[in-house]
Design an enzyme around this catalytic site. Structure first.
Site, PDB file in Angstrom:
ATOM      1  CB  CYS A   2      -6.963 -18.423 101.968  1.00  0.00           C
ATOM      2  SG  CYS A   2      -6.562 -19.150 103.544  1.00  0.00           S
ATOM      3  NE  ARG A  27      -4.120 -15.899  96.914  1.00  0.00           N
ATOM      4  CZ  ARG A  27      -4.525 -14.632  97.020  1.00  0.00           C
ATOM      5  NH1 ARG A  27      -4.442 -13.842  95.989  1.00  0.00           N
ATOM      6  NH2 ARG A  27      -5.010 -14.175  98.149  1.00  0.00           N
ATOM      7  CD1 TRP A  74       0.056 -20.758 103.323  1.00  0.00           C
ATOM      8  CD2 TRP A  74      -0.539 -19.411 105.005  1.00  0.00           C
ATOM      9  NE1 TRP A  74       1.197 -20.345 103.957  1.00  0.00           N
ATOM     10  CE2 TRP A  74       0.868 -19.525 105.006  1.00  0.00           C
ATOM     11  CE3 TRP A  74      -1.133 -18.619 105.984  1.00  0.00           C
ATOM     12  CZ2 TRP A  74       1.687 -18.883 105.924  1.00  0.00           C
ATOM     13  CZ3 TRP A  74      -0.322 -17.979 106.908  1.00  0.00           C
ATOM     14  CH2 TRP A  74       1.069 -18.116 106.864  1.00  0.00           C
ATOM     15  CG  ASN A  99      -9.343 -15.975 101.085  1.00  0.00           C
ATOM     16  OD1 ASN A  99      -9.533 -17.182 101.164  1.00  0.00           O
ATOM     17  ND2 ASN A  99      -8.913 -15.383  99.975  1.00  0.00           N
ATOM     18  N   GLY A 100      -9.013 -14.824 105.434  1.00  0.00           N
ATOM     19  CA  GLY A 100      -8.889 -13.843 106.521  1.00  0.00           C
ATOM     20  C   GLY A 100      -8.920 -14.532 107.872  1.00  0.00           C
ATOM     21  CD  GLU A 482      15.541  -9.506  98.987  1.00  0.00           C
ATOM     22  OE1 GLU A 482      15.024  -9.324 100.091  1.00  0.00           O
ATOM     23  OE2 GLU A 482      14.942 -10.096  98.077  1.00  0.00           O
ATOM     24  CE  LYS A 486      14.203 -13.422  97.941  1.00  0.00           C
ATOM     25  NZ  LYS A 486      13.373 -12.248  97.824  1.00  0.00           N
ATOM     26  CD  GLU A 489      11.662 -15.886 100.264  1.00  0.00           C
ATOM     27  OE1 GLU A 489      10.499 -15.914 100.655  1.00  0.00           O
ATOM     28  OE2 GLU A 489      12.154 -14.894  99.709  1.00  0.00           O
ATOM     29  CG  HIS A 505      31.296  -5.853 117.643  1.00  0.00           C
ATOM     30  ND1 HIS A 505      32.119  -5.337 118.628  1.00  0.00           N
ATOM     31  CD2 HIS A 505      31.460  -5.055 116.566  1.00  0.00           C
ATOM     32  CE1 HIS A 505      32.731  -4.253 118.167  1.00  0.00           C
ATOM     33  NE2 HIS A 505      32.350  -4.071 116.907  1.00  0.00           N
ATOM     34  CE  LYS A 603       4.727 -12.954  94.810  1.00  0.00           C
ATOM     35  NZ  LYS A 603       6.167 -12.696  94.976  1.00  0.00           N
TER      36      LYS A 603
HETATM   37  O1  M6R Z   1       3.563  -8.112  98.790  1.00  0.00           O
HETATM   38  P1  M6R Z   1       4.573  -7.512  99.748  1.00  0.00           P
HETATM   39  O2  M6R Z   1       5.728  -6.914  99.061  1.00  0.00           O
HETATM   40  O3  M6R Z   1       3.936  -6.560 100.711  1.00  0.00           O
HETATM   41  O4  M6R Z   1       5.099  -8.746 100.592  1.00  0.00           O
HETATM   42  C1  M6R Z   1       5.961  -8.558 101.667  1.00  0.00           C
HETATM   43  C2  M6R Z   1       6.653  -9.849 102.048  1.00  0.00           C
HETATM   44  O5  M6R Z   1       5.715 -10.799 102.455  1.00  0.00           O
HETATM   45  C3  M6R Z   1       7.481 -10.423 100.882  1.00  0.00           C
HETATM   46  O6  M6R Z   1       8.399  -9.495 100.415  1.00  0.00           O
HETATM   47  C4  M6R Z   1       8.228 -11.691 101.363  1.00  0.00           C
HETATM   48  O7  M6R Z   1       9.212 -11.361 102.284  1.00  0.00           O
HETATM   49  C5  M6R Z   1       8.815 -12.440 100.140  1.00  0.00           C
HETATM   50  N1  M6R Z   1       8.516 -13.835 100.234  1.00  0.00           N
HETATM   51  C6  M6R Z   1      10.288 -12.328 100.052  1.00  0.00           C
HETATM   52  O8  M6R Z   1      10.822 -13.008  98.971  1.00  0.00           O
END
Ligand code: M6R
Length: 608
Positions: A2, A27, A74, A99-100, A482, A486, A489, A505, A603
């Protein structure tokens, strides 16, 4: 997640509020809305979907107003819909954005229903509007009503509210969710993200937990948790237009991938000298504190956690320190044992990730020697609440998928490994070797980016599949993870990562012509073992794409070997990340997904 923007001005604010919402689109959100004070009425517009739709509605209805609040939502409580979009209202009088999460919302809702309030949404936020109105009706000022409301709320919130009976003031409040005031030329503003109002001011006041503020076009007053009027520091931040726009790139993610050489230079710049790392780069007294550290605890989420897993190897090899790495969301629920002389390290791009912040706050009650954050946003809550810090200086990262934030976190964590080693007086030769390699790291990243053409050739083969497996060993296992994160997502392809030795395994059962296997094969003592693991895939008809050191020899029936530039082994995790980012981006492009704002994601994840 949000986003809030609010403005009290001497000019019309409709356009600037919508522009602010556009700036916060990165965001992640599912609906948007605005409430504008207009001739003793409130114009209230909300839309499901993109801010552009809200903008179209504004163009149709042309509301004129000098005071307003706006929001991108959001969904947490209640599905994405127009009814659940903010601002929420109470009896056509009070309008709020929030927000929250309000944790005790069910009890408070019950209480308000008994008082005759009807709810028109499934959100936890709507009750804030009713609660404010309830206290106003008891004869309280809006300021007192906000304090009385605050007393009732458990959870995290940033709130901005307007009252139909008052066309001059906005009341805002913060607890565990970021909120700031912006001092503009024609107006005073409030926002949850400096980017939202960056075109209007570069002077920001970051509210502290418990603060309430009243804002009009020409004046503002801040009160602390005990309702005492307070002064808060003004922070000057220049957010250049270039840094927050896509330029000639198709997406922010693409821009951020190609910005990595410069971003890494910014992380290292001014922090190394001669053949060693400089003292106290994590804050005054940090070098002395490092000499007492006996153990490290890392907490982080998502991509930042992967950076922590790579760093754990460095802390062991370079600083000779044992390290424990935990998901921030899990850490405080496992009743962690804290050894004295342990350093708590948090890693975060945004510095506002609720789980990481909660872990830091939990750890501060424990017996840690100190806390340190590796973070990209110097004004963030994590930066302000940690004892020591290093800022990665990557510039704003807008794409939801972290790219330059990750590689600069790794550069920052390498500086931490070197600093710990220096304070502990261990591995001087190794330190010099790594510093020398770091000086040419940006050039090696630049060279790695040139692999794009080769990656473009394999992207269609991956884009046509529904699953993918990533393999890496040792320090490359987190990089494989990672890569998988990527890909899933932004392209929505199901991807998993395994240490290659684990294949036999279980996961080997998945191998067939529809399961591409992406492997990382740097030159290392276990390279031969990895090649044997890949033979197991080959023997079962799997297609393998290998990013490998030129020295490694391997033959493939199907798939491709892409040779990587040479680099010091300890820094190779940074280099091998780059082609995985490009691959995910190109695959997502072919699949036509919303790359910068992938579905369901935000974000900055400011709820636990
Ligand atoms: O702002 P942060 O680094 O604390 O965020 C952590 C995760 O939410 C962030 O790395 C998320 O996994 C990304 N979308 C990955 O690309």
């Amino acid at each position: 997640m949000c986003g809030i923007i609010a403005a009290a001005s001497n000019r019309n604010v409709g356009k600037l509020l919508v522009k602010g919402l556009h700036r916060m689109e990165y965001r992640g959100y599912d609906s948007a809305g605005i409430a504008l004070h207009q001739d003793d009425q409130i114009a209230h517009l909300r839309t499901l979907g993109k801010v552009k739709l809200l903008e179209d509605k504004m163009i149709e209805e042309k509301p004129k107003s000098k005071l307003g609040i706006a929001h991108t939502r959001w969904a947490t409580h209640g599905e994405p819909s127009e009814e659940n979009a903010h601002p929420h209202k109470s009896n056509e009088r009070i309008y709020i954005v929030h927000n929250g999460i309000i944790e005790n919302y069910l009890n408070l809702k019950e209480f308000l229903k008994k008082e005759g309030y009807a709810f028109s949404s499934q959100t936890d936020s709507e009750l804030i509007a009713h609660m404010l109105e309830f206290f106003l009706n008891q004869g309280n000022s809006i300021l007192d009503a906000m304090y009385l409301t605050k007393e009732k709320l458990d959870g995290a919130y940033a709130i901005a509210a307007i009252d139909k009976e008052d066309d001059k003031n906005i009341i805002i409040a913060r607890s565990k969710s970021p909120l700031l005031i912006g001092i503009g030329t024609d107006e005073l503003l409030a926002a949850s993200d400096p980017l939202a109002i960056s075109g209007l001011t570069n002077e920001f006041i970051f509210l502290e937990d418990g603060d309430v503020a009243q804002i009009s076009a020409d004046d503002f007053k801040i009160y602390d948790d005990s309702k005492k009027q307070v002064e808060r520091e003004i922070t000057h931040i220049d957010i250049s237009h270039e840094a927050s726009s896509k330029g000639d790139y198709r997406h922010f993610m693409e821009k951020e991938i190609y910005e990595q050489p410069a971003a890494i230079l910014n992380t290292i710049d001014g922090r190394v000298g001669g053949d060693d790392v400089l003292d106290n780069i994590f804050g005054l007294g940090s070098s002395e504190m490092f000499s007492k550290v006996k153990r490290i605890q890392i907490v982080a989420c998502g991509t930042s956690l992967h950076a922590g897993r790579v760093a754990a190897n460095w802390f062991s090899a370079i600083s000779e320190l044992p390290t424990q790495v935990d998901y921030a969301s899990e850490y405080r629920y496992k009743n962690p044992h804290v050894d004295q002389d342990s350093l708590l390290v948090t890693i975060s791009q945004s510095g506002e990730t609720a789980d990481t912040l909660a872990a830091l706050r939990y750890a501060q009650e424990k017996d840690y020697l100190s806390s340190l954050t590796v973070c990209n946003v110097p004004t963030s809550s994590l930066a302000r609440e940690s004892e020591y810090s290093i800022f990665t200086n990557a510039g704003p990262e807008i794409g939801v998928a972290s790219t330059k934030a990750f590689t600069t976190q790794l550069a920052g964590l390498m500086l931490l490994a070197l600093s710990l080693a220096k304070s502990r007086d261990v591995n001087p030769k190794l330190r010099t070797r790594v510093i020398t390699a770091m000086r040419s790291l940006a050039d090696t990243v630049e060279e790695t980016l040139k692999l794009k053409d080769e990656i473009l050739e394999i992207a269609p083969e991956i884009a046509s599949k529904d699953n993918a497996l990533f393999l890496g060993r040792g320090i490359f296992y987190p990089i494989a993870k990672e890569g998988a994160l990527k890909l899933k997502e932004i392209s929505y392809i199901h991807a998993e990562a395994y240490p290659a030795g684990e294949l036999k395994h279980g996961p080997l059962a998945l191998i067939d012509e529809d399961m591409p296997v992406i492997a990382l094969a740097p030159e290392s003592e276990i390279a031969e073992k990895l090649v044997s693991n890949l033979e197991e895939v080959k023997a079962r008809g799997g297609t393998i794409y290998v990013f490998s050191d030129p020295s490694i020899s391997m033959e493939l029936k199907s798939g491709r070997i892409i040779k990587m530039p040479k680099c010091d082994f300890l820094l190779t995790p940074i280099i091998y990340t780059i082609p995985l980012q490009i691959l995910s981006y190109e695959v997502a492009l072919l699949r036509g997904t919303d790359i910068d704002q992938p579905r369901n994601l935000a974000k900055s994840v400011t709820v636990e």
